[in-house]
Structures are given as C-alpha cells and as structure tokens.
Design an enzyme around this catalytic site. Structure first.
Site, PDB file in Angstrom:
ATOM      1  N   VAL A 181       0.835  -1.209   0.000  1.00 55.80           N
ATOM      2  CA  VAL A 181       0.000   0.000   0.000  1.00 55.80           C
ATOM      3  C   VAL A 181       0.869   1.259   0.000  1.00 55.80           C
ATOM      4  CG1 VAL A 181      -1.695   1.299   1.364  1.00 55.80           C
ATOM      5  CG2 VAL A 181      -1.928  -1.172   1.113  1.00 55.80           C
TER       6      VAL A 181
ATOM      7  N   GLU B 163      -4.610  -6.066  -5.782  1.00 58.83           N
ATOM      8  CA  GLU B 163      -3.276  -6.426  -6.267  1.00 58.83           C
ATOM      9  C   GLU B 163      -3.368  -6.729  -7.757  1.00 58.83           C
ATOM     10  OE1 GLU B 163      -1.099  -9.317  -4.054  1.00 58.83           O
ATOM     11  OE2 GLU B 163      -1.728  -8.439  -2.161  1.00 58.83           O
TER      12      GLU B 163
ATOM     13  N   LYS C  90     -14.120   0.694   5.325  1.00 61.80           N
ATOM     14  CA  LYS C  90     -13.079  -0.212   4.836  1.00 61.80           C
ATOM     15  C   LYS C  90     -13.421  -1.677   5.164  1.00 61.80           C
ATOM     16  CE  LYS C  90      -9.210  -2.080   3.618  1.00 61.80           C
ATOM     17  NZ  LYS C  90      -8.667  -2.167   2.283  1.00 61.80           N
TER      18      LYS C  90
ATOM     19  N   PHE D  53      -8.532   0.978  -1.377  1.00 62.76           N
ATOM     20  CA  PHE D  53      -9.326  -0.100  -1.969  1.00 62.76           C
ATOM     21  C   PHE D  53      -8.586  -0.625  -3.195  1.00 62.76           C
ATOM     22  CE2 PHE D  53     -12.116   2.944   0.132  1.00 62.76           C
ATOM     23  CZ  PHE D  53     -12.758   2.127   1.051  1.00 62.76           C
TER      24      PHE D  53
ATOM     25  N   ASN E  85     -14.796  -4.842   2.474  1.00 61.60           N
ATOM     26  CA  ASN E  85     -14.145  -6.142   2.289  1.00 61.60           C
ATOM     27  C   ASN E  85     -15.034  -7.287   2.785  1.00 61.60           C
ATOM     28  OD1 ASN E  85     -11.971  -5.148   0.975  1.00 61.60           O
ATOM     29  ND2 ASN E  85     -10.528  -5.309   2.666  1.00 61.60           N
TER      30      ASN E  85
ATOM     31  N   CYS F   5      -5.925  -9.371   2.186  1.00 65.27           N
ATOM     32  CA  CYS F   5      -6.975  -8.523   2.773  1.00 65.27           C
ATOM     33  C   CYS F   5      -8.200  -9.280   3.267  1.00 65.27           C
ATOM     34  CB  CYS F   5      -7.418  -7.475   1.751  1.00 65.27           C
ATOM     35  SG  CYS F   5      -6.206  -6.185   1.537  1.00 65.27           S
TER      36      CYS F   5
ATOM     37  N   GLY G  15      -8.619 -15.603  -1.096  1.00 63.52           N
ATOM     38  CA  GLY G  15      -7.376 -15.605  -0.320  1.00 63.52           C
ATOM     39  C   GLY G  15      -6.813 -14.198  -0.351  1.00 63.52           C
TER      40      GLY G  15
ATOM     41  N   LYS H 199      -4.340 -15.258  -6.545  1.00 65.63           N
ATOM     42  CA  LYS H 199      -5.111 -14.906  -7.737  1.00 65.63           C
ATOM     43  C   LYS H 199      -4.089 -14.636  -8.846  1.00 65.63           C
ATOM     44  CE  LYS H 199      -5.477  -9.913  -7.202  1.00 65.63           C
ATOM     45  NZ  LYS H 199      -6.344  -8.760  -7.165  1.00 65.63           N
TER      46      LYS H 199
ATOM     47  N   PHE I   4     -17.712 -10.258  -8.466  1.00 66.97           N
ATOM     48  CA  PHE I   4     -17.563 -11.093  -7.271  1.00 66.97           C
ATOM     49  C   PHE I   4     -18.624 -12.178  -7.154  1.00 66.97           C
ATOM     50  CE2 PHE I   4     -13.916  -9.581  -4.927  1.00 66.97           C
ATOM     51  CZ  PHE I   4     -13.569  -8.520  -5.756  1.00 66.97           C
TER      52      PHE I   4
END
Ligand code: UDX
Length: 438
Positions: free
Chosen positions: A13, A156, A205, A153, A209, A261, A258, A321, A250
């Site tokens: 981050v 990766e 936040k 937000f 998630n 976060c 995984g 991922k 999603f």
C-alpha cells in the site's frame, strides 16, 4: 499545488501510494525501517510485483518528486504537512489486527513533531483505532496533529489503475482543515468524495471487504447447491448478476478467497464485533464457508483416488489470484499439505510465484514437469496459461484417471473432456457432481 508528503511503510500500500502521489506532482518521501528495501527502491527497482509500478518509480525519481529514506536521520526531519501511515497490520493469532507497527510509528511521529501536520491513516485499522491513537499519542504532542482515516481499496495487480480510477475516496476526519488538505492531495483524481467522521471511514473499509467476501461465499454456497441439484453455476451467476441491484462482480464461484486482505479483514471484523459484545453471525458463516471451500479439491481428489500413496498430484497455481506473485492465504497453502499428508507426491507449478511456503511438496519450473505422471491436477489460480493448455498433450502426460479439478471454474470444460480427461469443477454442469454436503 504540489504538497509535501511523507509515506511511512513501503509495503504494498505504501509504495503504490508513494509512486502515485509523486505521479500527481506531489513531493513524496517514502520511509521504511528496512535499509535493504530503501536501497533497492532508491536504485529504481520495485520491491513488489505490480503492473506499471516500475514506470512510475522511474518517472517519480527522474522528476525529483520521489525520494526514499530510513528513519535513521530522525522522525522530526521526515514529518511532512501530510504524513501517511501505511505500515502492515497483520493478523494476530487471535484473529485481531496486530497494531504494533502502527503504534510504534504514530508514537514516534507524535514525540518528534515540532510543527503541526496531518496524519493520514492508510493502514487498515479496526474501528475505534483512530480515536484511541489520538487520545494516547496525538493529543499529547506539543503541536496540533490532525487525523484522517483514508482507507485504500487497491486490488493487487490492478493497484495503479484502482488508485487513479477509484470508485470513491473516503476521508474520515473531524476537522475541516484536515479534509481541505486531503481534497488538495487528491485534486487530480476524478472520484466522488465520501467525507465522514473517523470511525465511519474505518468501518467503510472493513464493511467493503466483508461485503465482497460475503458475495464470494454466497456464490460458492449456491455453486455447491448446483452440484447437488444439477444446475449450472455459470448460468446462475450470469442470471443473477444481470440484476443491477446485485451486480456481476464477485460472483465467480470456486475454491474461495485468499490474499492479504479478505481473510485478515473478515477475521478482524469478527473479532472487533465480538469484543464489542456483538455476534456477527453472517460474517462468521462467510469465514466458515470460505475455510471449507478451499478444501473442496482435497475432498474430491480423495473420493476419486482413495489411496494417494504412489500417486502424483499437480498443483497449478500458487498465487492467491492471477497476475500477482502473492501467495498469502492462497488456498494452495491448505490443499498441498493435506494431499502430501495422504501420501501423494505433490508438484506445484506457478508462472510467477516463487515462494514455497509449504513443506512436503516440490515446486517445478515447467508445467509439464508438474503434469507428467500426475493422476490429478488442481487449478488453484486462474492463470491465462492454464486456459490455453493443449489438453491432448495434458492427457498424454498425465496418468489415469487424469482428473482436472478446476478450482476456479476457468477452463473450457468441453475441451478438457473432449481430450479424455476427467473434468471436475465447482457447481459447473457435468457428470461429476458432488456437493460438499452430499
Ligand atoms: C481486495 C479488494 O478487492 C481491495 O479493494 C482491498 O483493498 C484489498 O483486498 P485483492 O486482495 O487484491 O483486493 O483481491 P481481489 O481481486 O479482490 O480478490 C480477492 C480474492 O477473492 C481472490 O482470492 C480471488 O480469487 C477471490 N475471488 C474474487 C473469488 O473467488 N470470486 C470472485 O468473484 C472474486
């Protein structure tokens, strides 16, 4: 107008924050206690794998907007008008967020401050942390230190894009002066601002998630049910996602979420809820479903191959991922040891992830080495390379019954079957259907 900014912590981050703010024209100093990391970054080499980061690193350094430092020269020297805290908050053994690094940094900054500044919290910290830090450290300082909760937000692999094309910027502050400074910081980003109090920003936040994790566990439950009743999760996801109130994103079923976060933040939120006397039943189920979902390949492989001794199993993908080398909380970390304990010879192939955080398995550099003689192959990560495999060649390489367990529902099932392989997935139509509870 360019602002002077210090970013403390050059992890994922912090580094993305630093290079992006420098790209926007601000004068950024990134600080880290790890001298090797600082040296590497100062030589223009990124310490993380992230598309686009090397370019922003070089352009930031070339323009003089981006510099790196360790705190050796003293925190007093390093504090800027805007000082961003982006250090890690890993999961403690009890599931809570470990705030020790945050505390060290905030207390050091508060002690060293000899002129007013605004502290921006980008580390993911539990609700109430801002108030606690202000009470314990910032209010004790000899100068005024403003506090802003400004959660990130960033996905990766898409972090740079997410930074500049974010859906919203959340600014949690109690004083207008701090908010005004933050508006200036983000002046070039065209995104709605959510201006709120500190505790609400902290909650946004975790709630974001937790909600995304809920969507994933929900669709995984539906996929398992599809397996039991003979429906097809691809059609079901498409059909429900077309409802704008639900949304398409999603809703990809598979072996669960995984990464750095979702697993950590869902557990931390559950912990905060419990600590505040609230039983967050839905969230507990989301976590439980995810923990169970990642065992699906083991259950299916063991049913199909009751004795795993003398059997080879290929694990395709180690990263949590695609397009990242990050293996944190990857389902592979649960799957591999269980298969190895059952006596299987496990060979792992991942195009990028090189870390091998599990014992009892070998990592191979070539996918064909992993597949050669394997009785089953488990797709853990949906790398493009796996979608494009020559399935005839795979069939020739593997040993019977040549099971392909598609843990990400990402392969062309017909092509896999046509090559004579046994295709298994999560809720996809086909002859191999086992709901987890069946
Ligand atoms: C996430 C959030 O998206 C980001 O906003 C937050 O700040 C950090 O955490 P990231 O961990 O990079 O980002 O990954 P993301 O792309 O969101 O995927 C998380 C996990 O969910 C992956 O393991 C992925 O495979 C899984 N997933 C995602 C699914 O299983 N199904 C889906 O439909 C989407």
């Amino acid at each position: 107008m360019p602002l002077r900014v210090t970013v403390v912590g050059t992890g994922y981050v912090g580094l993305v924050t630093g290079v992006c703010l420098a790209h926007s024209g601000h004068l950024v100093t990134c600080v880290d206690i790890d001298r090797d990391k600082v040296d590497m970054l100062a030589s223009g080499t990124s310490t993380i794998y992230e598309p686009g980061i090397e370019e922003l690193l070089s352009s930031g350094m070339a323009s003089g907007n981006l510099t790196f430092a360790t705190p050796e020269k003293g925190w007093g020297e390093l504090i800027s008008d805007i000082t961003v805290v982006a250090v890690g908050t890993p999961m403690a053994p009890n599931g809570a967020a470990d705030l020790s690094a945050v505390r060290v940094v905030v207390s050091s900054l508060a002690e060293a401050a000899d002129r007013p500044f605004t502290l921006v919290m980008k580390s993911t910290v539990p609700m109430g942390t801002g108030a606690a830090l202000r009470h314990r450290y910032l209010d004790e300082a000899v100068v005024r230190i403003g506090y802003v909760s400004n959660p990130e937000f960033l996905r990766e692999g898409k972090a740079i894009e997410d930074w500049f094309k974010t859906d919203r910027i959340v600014l949690g502050a109690d004083e207008e002066a701090d908010r005004a400074l933050m508006r200036e910081l983000y002046a070039d980003i065209d995104a709605p601002l959510v201006e709120t109090d500190v505790a609400s920003a902290e909650t946004i936040k975790y709630a974001s998630n937790a909600f995304l994790s809920t969507k994933i566990s929900f669709i995984n439950e539906i996929a398992n049910l599809c397996d039991c009743i003979g429906a097809d999760i691809d059609a079901v996801s498409r059909g429900i996602g077309m409802d704008k109130r639900i949304g398409r994103d999603f809703l990809k079923a598979g072996i669960g979420y995984g990464g750095s976060c979702f697993p950590k933040d869902t557990r931390a939120l559950d912990f905060i809820a419990t600590l505040n006397g609230y039983q967050f039943t839905l969230l507990k189920s989301v976590i439980e479903v995810n923990n169970r979902q990642r065992l699906l390949p083991v259950v299916h492989v063991m049913r199909a191959l009751p004795d795993l001794h003398e059997r080879s199993i290929a694990i395709l993908g180690l990263a949590f991922k695609p397009d990242t080398d990050d293996v944190r909380e990857s389902p592979a970390l649960d799957i591999v040891p269980l298969l190895a304990e059952q006596g299987a010879a496990v060979r792992i192939y991942d195009p990028i992830a090189s870390e091998l955080p599990v014992a009892g398995a070998a990592r191979v550099a070539d996918i064909w080495q992993a597949l050669q003689g394997a009785s089953a192959a488990v797709v853990v990560t949906e790398w493009q390379e796996f979608r494009e495999l020559d399935w005839e060649r795979v069939r020739q390489a593997m040993a019977g019954p040549a099971i392909i367990f598609d843990g990400r529902n990402c392969l062309d099932a017909d092509a896999v079957r046509a090559a004579g392989l046994t295709y298994m997935a999560v809720g996809r139509k086909g002859e191999h259907r086992f709901g987890m509870n069946a």
